[in-house]
Design a protein around this motif. Structure first.
Motif, PDB file in Angstrom:
ATOM      1  N   THR A  98      -5.198  -1.224  -0.664  1.00  0.00           N
ATOM      2  CA  THR A  98      -4.601  -2.515  -0.311  1.00  0.00           C
ATOM      3  C   THR A  98      -3.504  -2.818  -1.325  1.00  0.00           C
ATOM      4  O   THR A  98      -3.720  -2.715  -2.534  1.00  0.00           O
ATOM      5  CB  THR A  98      -5.657  -3.637  -0.353  1.00  0.00           C
ATOM      6  OG1 THR A  98      -6.681  -3.336   0.610  1.00  0.00           O
ATOM      7  CG2 THR A  98      -5.035  -4.985  -0.028  1.00  0.00           C
TER       8      THR A  98
ATOM      9  N   LYS B 254      -1.287  -7.493   1.176  1.00  0.00           N
ATOM     10  CA  LYS B 254      -1.611  -8.899   0.910  1.00  0.00           C
ATOM     11  C   LYS B 254      -0.514  -9.552   0.080  1.00  0.00           C
ATOM     12  O   LYS B 254       0.273  -8.872  -0.584  1.00  0.00           O
ATOM     13  CB  LYS B 254      -2.945  -9.008   0.171  1.00  0.00           C
ATOM     14  CG  LYS B 254      -4.148  -8.717   1.038  1.00  0.00           C
ATOM     15  CD  LYS B 254      -5.422  -9.169   0.343  1.00  0.00           C
ATOM     16  CE  LYS B 254      -6.614  -9.094   1.279  1.00  0.00           C
ATOM     17  NZ  LYS B 254      -7.807  -9.717   0.697  1.00  0.00           N
TER      18      LYS B 254
ATOM     19  N   GLU C 101      -4.925   5.142   3.258  1.00  0.00           N
ATOM     20  CA  GLU C 101      -5.656   4.280   4.198  1.00  0.00           C
ATOM     21  C   GLU C 101      -6.751   3.467   3.522  1.00  0.00           C
ATOM     22  O   GLU C 101      -7.316   2.541   4.126  1.00  0.00           O
ATOM     23  CB  GLU C 101      -6.260   5.133   5.309  1.00  0.00           C
ATOM     24  CG  GLU C 101      -5.261   5.623   6.352  1.00  0.00           C
ATOM     25  CD  GLU C 101      -4.367   6.755   5.859  1.00  0.00           C
ATOM     26  OE1 GLU C 101      -3.383   7.078   6.530  1.00  0.00           O
ATOM     27  OE2 GLU C 101      -4.649   7.325   4.775  1.00  0.00           O
TER      28      GLU C 101
ATOM     29  N   TRP D 233      -0.932   2.112   4.732  1.00  0.00           N
ATOM     30  CA  TRP D 233      -1.786   1.361   3.807  1.00  0.00           C
ATOM     31  C   TRP D 233      -2.938   0.707   4.573  1.00  0.00           C
ATOM     32  O   TRP D 233      -2.794   0.396   5.760  1.00  0.00           O
ATOM     33  CB  TRP D 233      -1.005   0.270   3.086  1.00  0.00           C
ATOM     34  CG  TRP D 233       0.163   0.728   2.274  1.00  0.00           C
ATOM     35  CD1 TRP D 233       1.462   0.358   2.432  1.00  0.00           C
ATOM     36  CD2 TRP D 233       0.145   1.638   1.166  1.00  0.00           C
ATOM     37  NE1 TRP D 233       2.261   0.973   1.506  1.00  0.00           N
ATOM     38  CE2 TRP D 233       1.469   1.768   0.709  1.00  0.00           C
ATOM     39  CE3 TRP D 233      -0.859   2.367   0.527  1.00  0.00           C
ATOM     40  CZ2 TRP D 233       1.823   2.578  -0.361  1.00  0.00           C
ATOM     41  CZ3 TRP D 233      -0.513   3.185  -0.545  1.00  0.00           C
ATOM     42  CH2 TRP D 233       0.801   3.287  -0.977  1.00  0.00           C
ATOM     43  N   LYS D 234      -4.038   0.501   3.916  1.00  0.00           N
ATOM     44  CA  LYS D 234      -5.167  -0.191   4.537  1.00  0.00           C
ATOM     45  C   LYS D 234      -4.776  -1.618   4.899  1.00  0.00           C
ATOM     46  O   LYS D 234      -5.062  -2.121   5.988  1.00  0.00           O
ATOM     47  CB  LYS D 234      -6.373  -0.200   3.590  1.00  0.00           C
ATOM     48  CG  LYS D 234      -7.574  -0.944   4.141  1.00  0.00           C
ATOM     49  CD  LYS D 234      -8.736  -0.979   3.148  1.00  0.00           C
ATOM     50  CE  LYS D 234      -9.917  -1.743   3.726  1.00  0.00           C
ATOM     51  NZ  LYS D 234     -11.037  -1.811   2.763  1.00  0.00           N
ATOM     52  N   GLU D 235      -4.074  -2.284   3.949  1.00  0.00           N
ATOM     53  CA  GLU D 235      -3.710  -3.686   4.154  1.00  0.00           C
ATOM     54  C   GLU D 235      -2.612  -4.054   3.155  1.00  0.00           C
ATOM     55  O   GLU D 235      -2.511  -3.461   2.082  1.00  0.00           O
ATOM     56  CB  GLU D 235      -4.942  -4.572   3.924  1.00  0.00           C
ATOM     57  CG  GLU D 235      -4.780  -6.010   4.359  1.00  0.00           C
ATOM     58  CD  GLU D 235      -6.063  -6.822   4.155  1.00  0.00           C
ATOM     59  OE1 GLU D 235      -6.018  -8.047   4.372  1.00  0.00           O
ATOM     60  OE2 GLU D 235      -7.098  -6.226   3.758  1.00  0.00           O
TER      61      GLU D 235
END
Length: 913
Positions: free
Chosen positions: A458, A480, A455, A476-478
Motif C-alpha cells: 500500500t 492512500k 500487489e 499496487w494493492k492500494e
C-alpha cells in the motif's frame, strides 16, 4: 477506577487458569505478616547481576527457562541500507573459513524430519541446570575496588539518594507552577500509546484515524513551566546555521542541487517552533517514488546441485531458491545447528517441493526429499562463498563503479518531498526473501520469508502527487492519502503477519520530533513521580486485589525497569513482561529476594535477582498462593491497557514505558550534575562511560558478553605489548648513542620486560615485517589502479619488488639485533633527547590504550548503547560534551549525530533535564 469486580474477565489470549480472590481479607494479611515478622518498608535493592551464567543454588520452585546467549541486535524491519546480499547473508560472513563450522548438516546432525525437535516454548520445557550471572564488579561501576563499602550497599544508597532528589524536584516544580500566573488551556485529549508496545503482528491495519499511535498534545514543546532555570534551556542559535522559516513547497523546476543548497542555507530548527506537531495531521503535501524491490532470483549454474543421500538432484527454480537460502547460511552455526530452525526450514522447504513436483535425479526420475539429515547443501554453499570472495577481491575501481551504479539506481528513492522540504527516506528497499532468524528463542526461526510483490504493498502519498509506477505487469494493492500517517509504504509479511513500514530516516524532522516528544514526556514525569510513588506504596497494602496487583506491577516497572508486557496470540513467541508474568517466571527466596527468569522482548532471556520491599515480597507470595501453579498468571487481575489507563490519570500520555526513559535520564542528569571530569579526552570519555554504566546497571540494561570480546581484549593487550617493545628498542638505541646512560639511569631501566621472551620477540618481529609488506603491496595496487583510471600505464612487478626491499632490510636488521643483542640508533641526527621524546609519546599512547581497554572490558556486560541511544536524553550527552570540552564525535557516530541533530543544536552546557 479499580477493576475489582470479581467478574473481571481474564485477558484474551491468556490461559484460563486459577484466578485470585477479588478482595484480601485482614485475616489473610495478618496471617502472612506472622509468617514474615520482619515485614516492613525497606528501600528496594539494586540488581547487580549480569553476564555469563553460573550454577544456581535455589531449588524451589524450579526455574523453568533454559538459557539463551543470543546478543540482541539492532532492530530494523528492512535492510536499512545494506545490499540484498548483505541483508540475507550470515552475520558470520567475515569469519575466516578455518574458523567456521563444518558445513554439511548431515554430518553434524542425526536428526531427520521424523524426529521433530520440540517446538515447545522455553517456559514449558524441562530445564537444564539453571544458572545465574555473577555480580558486577566495582570496576564495572567505575569505582575503586578497595572500598570497604559493599557495591550492593553503595548502589542502594545512591539509588535512594537519587529518588529523594526526584521527590524534592517534583515538589519544587509544582510549587513554582502555583506561583506562576495561570494560563487558560484547552483540556488535553488523553490517548493511550500502548500500541507502541504491541507486537506488529497484533496491530491493526493502518487507517486514516489510527496510524501513528499517540496523538500529539496541544500544549508547549516544553511541558515543564520551570522557574528561571528554564531560560538556560533556551536554544542558543548557532551563528553558522541561523534559524529561518522554510519557504514552503519546492518548485518543480528546481534541480536536486538547488534543493540541497536551499536546505543548507535554510536549516529548519523545528525544535524552536512549539506549535509544530500539535495536531494529528502530519503533512499537507507528500511526494515520493515508492520502493525498490530486490532483484529477481538468478538460478544456480547447472553444475551446482544440492545432494540428497549423496546424489545430485535438480530442483524447480522456486525450491532451488529456498535451498540456496539455507546453503548460504551454513557458516552460521547459531542458526543451522538450532533444531527449531532446521525443523521450520525443512517443513517450508517440503511444502515448496510438493508444490513444484519434488526433485529429479540426472535421469529425470522423481526424488522425494523426506529426511533433512540426507540433505547436503555444501555444493551450494561453496558456490555462493566463491562468488562472495570473488566480489570481495574485485579491484577498488570496479567496486567503486558498482557502487556508483547502485547509487544511481537508488537516488530517486532516497528522498521524498514532505511539506515542500526534502527529507531522507529510511528504508526504501523491500525486504528480500530469505529465512527468518528472529532473536533469542523465537519459535518461528527458520521459516521462509516469502518474496514481497507489488500487489501486497500500500502506497501513502499526497492527493496531488504523482503515484509511483509499480514494476511492469504489476499493480499496487492500494494507494492512500493518509495525512495522519508518517509512513510512505507498507505491506504485511508472512512470518508473524506483521506490518512493515517504509518511514523517514532517523535524521528527518518527523523522526526527530518523535524522539524529542519522547524525552519531553519523560521530563514531564519529573513533576508527578513523587505522587505516583507515594500512591503505589499506599496501594501495596490495598484490600482490593486488582489495586494491590497494579501497585506491585508499577513498583516493579519503576524500580527494576521491567517492561509492561502484552498479551500474545497462540502462534506468537512466548515472551512476557511484568503484567503477563506466570507462576513459573518468579521464584521467591526469603526474606525479600525475587528471582525473575523469563523470555522478554525479542525472545531474549531476562534473568534477574533483586531485593524488594517486604510488602512487595509478601504480595508476590500472595499472588502465587495455592491453588495457583505452573502456567497461571501472577497479575491475573491486571492488563497492560488497564495499567496505562491508570497512569494516564497522573499525566496525559503517561504509560509504563515512560518510566524507563525517565529513570535513565534523571539518573544520568543527577550524576552529571555532581561530576567533575579532568584529564585527557580518553579519560573524560571513560568518566562519561562510568556514569552511563551506572545508569545501565541501575536501570537493568544488561547484555550477554559478546563472543568476540576476549579476542578483542587480547588484541588490545598485544598492541600495548608491541608499544612496550618499541620502547625497549628506543632505550637500546639510547645506549648505542651513549653507553654511560646505563650507569646513570640504572641497568633495570634498559631491561626487556619478562613477558617479552625471545620466542615472542621473533614472532612479533616477523609480524611487523609482514605488516610492512602488506602495506607496501596495497599501496602499489592502489597506485596502479589510479594510473589506469587516469589512462596511464600500470607499473611493472619490478617496481613492487624494489619497494619491498624496505621490508627485507627490516627483516635483516631484526636478525642482526637478535644475534648481537644490540640495537643501532635509527633516523637522521639521532640524539638521546629525541629518543626521550619518542619514549614519552609511546608512554602516552600506552596509557591511552590502557584506559580504552579498561573501559571496553568494563562495558562487556552492560548495554551502554541501549541506555545512551534509547533511554538517556541525548541532550545530557551534549551537555557533558560542551561542559568538559569533549568532541561529540566521541559519543555519537555519524548516524547518531544526524539522528540527534536537534539535541546537539538545541542546548548549551547549562541545560538541565
Amino acid at each position: 477506577m479499580s477493576s475489582s469486580d470479581d467478574d473481571t474477565p481474564l485477558v484474551k489470549g491468556r490461559p484460563n487458569g486459577v484466578k485470585s480472590e477479588a478482595y484480601i481479607s485482614k485475616n489473610i494479611d495478618r496471617a502472612m505478616d506472622k509468617e514474615d515478622p520482619s515485614n516492613g518498608h525497606v528501600e528496594p535493592g539494586v540488581s547487580i547481576r549480569m553476564g555469563p551464567v553460573e550454577e544456581m543454588d535455589v531449588d524451589t520452585p524450579a526455574l523453568p527457562n533454559g538459557h539463551t546467549n543470543g546478543k540482541r541486535k539492532s532492530r530494523g524491519s528492512t535492510t536499512n541500507g545494506k545490499t540484498y546480499k548483505e541483508a540475507s547473508s550470515s552475520s558470520d560472513d567475515d569469519k575466516p573459513l578455518s574458523k567456521r563450522r563444518r558445513t554439511s548438516p548431515a554430518a553434524n546432525s542425526a536428526q531427520d524430519s521424523d524426529s521433530e525437535p520440540s517446538d515447545e516454548p522455553l517456559a514449558h520445557r524441562s530445564r537444564p541446570a539453571v544458572k545465574k550471572p555473577p555480580k558486577a564488579t566495582a570496576a564495572q561501576m567505575g569505582e575503586s575496588s578497595d572500598s570497604d563499602t559493599p557495591l550492593g550497599v553503595k548502589l542502594v544508597k545512591e539509588k535512594e539518594k537519587i529518588e529523594k532528589a526526584a521527590e524534592k524536584e517534583a515538589e519544587a516544580i509544582r510549587r513554582d507552577e502555583k506561583k506562576a500566573p495561570t494560563i487558560k488551556r484547552k483540556p488535553k485529549k488523553v490517548e493511550s500509546d500502548t500500541d507502541d508496545d504491541i507486537p506488529l503482528a497484533k496491530k491493526k491495519k493502518p487507517t486514516a484515524k489510527a496510524t501513528n499511535g499517540v496523538k500529539a498534545e496541544s500544549d508547549s514543546e516544553t511541558p515543564l513551566k520551570r522557574k528561571a532555570s528554564a531560560k538556560k534551556a533556551k536554544v542558543k542559535a548557532d551563528p553558522a546555521t541561523p534559524a529561518k522559516k522554510g519557504k514552503g513547497k519546492v518548485k518543480k523546476e528546481e534541480t536536486d542541487q538547488d534543493r540541497e543548497a536551499e536546505a543548507e542555507e535554510e536549516e529548519y530548527r523545528w525544535w524552536e517552533d512549539p506549535t509544530k506537531g500539535d495536531g494529528t495531521k502530519k503533512w499537507t503535501t507528500l511526494e515520493h517514488n515508492g520502493v525498490i524491490f530486490p532483484p529477481e532470483y538468478e538460478p544456480l549454474p547447472s553444475h551446482v546441485k544440492m545432494l540428497y543421500d549423496g546424489v545430485p538432484v535438480s530442483l524447480h527454480e522456486d525450491a532451488e531458491e529456498i535451498a540456496g537460502f539455507y546453503g548460504g547460511m551454513l557458516n552460521s552455526a547459531h542458526n543451522v545447528e538450532n533444531p527449531t530452525f532446521n525443523k521450520n526450514f525443512f517443513e517450508d522447504f517440503q511444502k515448496m517441493l510438493a508444490k513444484t513436483g519434488h526433485a529429479t535425479d540426472k535421469n529425470g526420475n522423481k526424488v522425494k526429499i523426506q529426511k533433512f539429515a540426507k540433505c547436503d547443501f555444501k555444493p551450494i554453499f561453496d558456490y555462493l562463498e566463491a562468488e562472495r570472495l570473488k566480489k570481495k577481491a574485485l579491484p577498488a575501481a570496479e567496486k567503486k563503479a558498482l557502487k556508483a551504479a547502485k547509487d544511481e539506481a537508488e537516488k530517486d528513492y532516497m528522498f521524498c518531498i514532505w511539506d515542500g522540504r526534502k527529507q531522507k527516506v529510511g528504508n526504501f528497499r523491500v525486504e528480500p526473501p530469505g529465512l527468518f532468524r528472529g532473536r533469542g528463542e523465537h519459535p518461528k526461526t527458520g521459516r521462509v520469508k516469502n518474496r514481497v510483490l507489488p500487489e501486497q504493498i500500500t502506497i501513502n502519498i499526497g492527493k496531488e502527487a504523482k503515484v509511483p509506477e509499480p514494476p511492469a505487469g504489476h499493480r499496487w494493492k492500494e494507494v492512500k492519502h493518509d495525512q495522519e500517517g508518517t509512513w510512505l509504504a507498507m505491506w504485511q509479511e508472512n512470518i508473524n503477519n506483521a506490518y512493515k513500514y517504509v518511514m523517514l530516516a532517523a535524521n528527518s524532522d518527523v523522526k526527530g520530533q518523535s524522539d524529542h516528544k519522547k524525552f519531553e514526556k519523560a521530563r514531564e514525569l519529573k513533576e508527578h513521580i513523587d505522587r505516583i510513588r507515594k500512591d503505589y506504596q499506599k496501594d501495596l497494602k490495598s484490600s482490593i486485589m486488582a489495586d494491590r496487583q497494579r501497585a506491585t506491577a508499577v513498583y516493579l516497572i519503576d524500580q527494576f525497569a521491567l517492561r509492561a508486557g502484552n498479551e500474545k496470540g497462540e502462534d506468537e513467541a512466548d515472551t512476557v513482561g511484568c503484567c503477563s508474568l506466570k507462576y513459573e517466571h518468579v521464584t521467591l527466596r526469603p526474606p525479600n529476594t525475587v528471582i525473575f527468569d523469563f523470555l522478554g522482548k525479542d525472545s531474549i532471556r531476562f534473568y534477574d535477582e533483586v531485593e524488594v520491599d517486604h510488602q512487595v515480597f509478601k504480595n508476590l507470595k500472595l499472588f502465587k498462593k495455592e491453588p495457583k501453579s505452573t502456567g497461571d498468571e501472577i497479575f491475573d487481575r491486571l492488563t497492560t491497557s488497564a495499567l496505562n489507563k491508570h497512569l494516564s490519570n497522573y499525566m496525559p500520555g503517561l504509560t509504563a514505558k515512560v518510566f524507563r526513559t525517565y529513570n535513565a535520564s534523571w539518573t544520568m542528569a543527577r550524576l552529571l550534575r555532581e561530576m567533575t571530569s579532568k584529564g585527557t579526552i580518553p579519560e573524560k570519555v571513560k568518566d562519561y562511560n562510568d556514569a552511563n554504566r551506572k545508569v545501565a546497571i541501575l536501570c537493568n540494561h544488561k547484555r550477554t558478553v559478546a563472543a568476540g570480546h576476549a579476542g578483542q581484549i587480547e588484541k588490545m593487550e598485544e598492541k600495548i605489548k608491541g608499544l612496550r617493545y618499541q620502547q625497549w628498542r628506543i632505550k637500546q638505541m639510547m645506549l648505542d648513542l651513549d653507553s654511560k646512560l646505563k650507569k646513570k639511569r640504572g641497568a633495570e631501566f634498559f631491561e626487556r620486560d619478562e613477558d617479552m621472551d625471545d620466542e615472542w620477540v621473533k614472532e612479533h618481529q616477523a609480524a611487523l615485517v609482514e605488516e610492512q609488506r602488506q602495506k607496501i603491496t596495497k599501496k602499489f595496487e592502489k597506485d596502479n589502479e589510479k594510473r589506469v583510471s587516469e589512462g596511464e600505464k600500470e607499473m611493472k612487478n619490478k617496481e613492487l619488488e624494489e619497494r619491498l626491499e624496505v621490508a627485507d632490510e627490516l627483516e635483516k636488521k631484526f636478525k642482526k639485533e637478535n644475534k648481537t643483542g644490540k640495537v643501532e640508533a635509527e633516523g637522521k641526527g639521532a640524539t638521546v633527547e629525541k629518543m626521550e621524546a619518542n619514549l614519552d609519546k609511546l608512554t602516552q599512547r600506552i596509557e591511552t590504550m590502557k584506559v580504552q581497554m579498561a573501559d571496553k572490558d568494563n562495558n562487556k556486560e552492560v548495554a551502554l548503547g541501549t541506555s545512551k541511544i534509547n533511554y538517556i536524553d541525548p541532550r545530557l550527552t551534549v551537555v557533558f560534551s560542551k561542559k568538559f570540552n569533549v568532541p561529540i564525535e566521541r559519543f555519537f557516530s555519524k548516524t547518531l549525530r544526524e539522528k540527534f541533530d536537534w539535541a546537539i543544536k538545541s542546548v548549551d552546557e547549562d541545560w538541565e533535564f
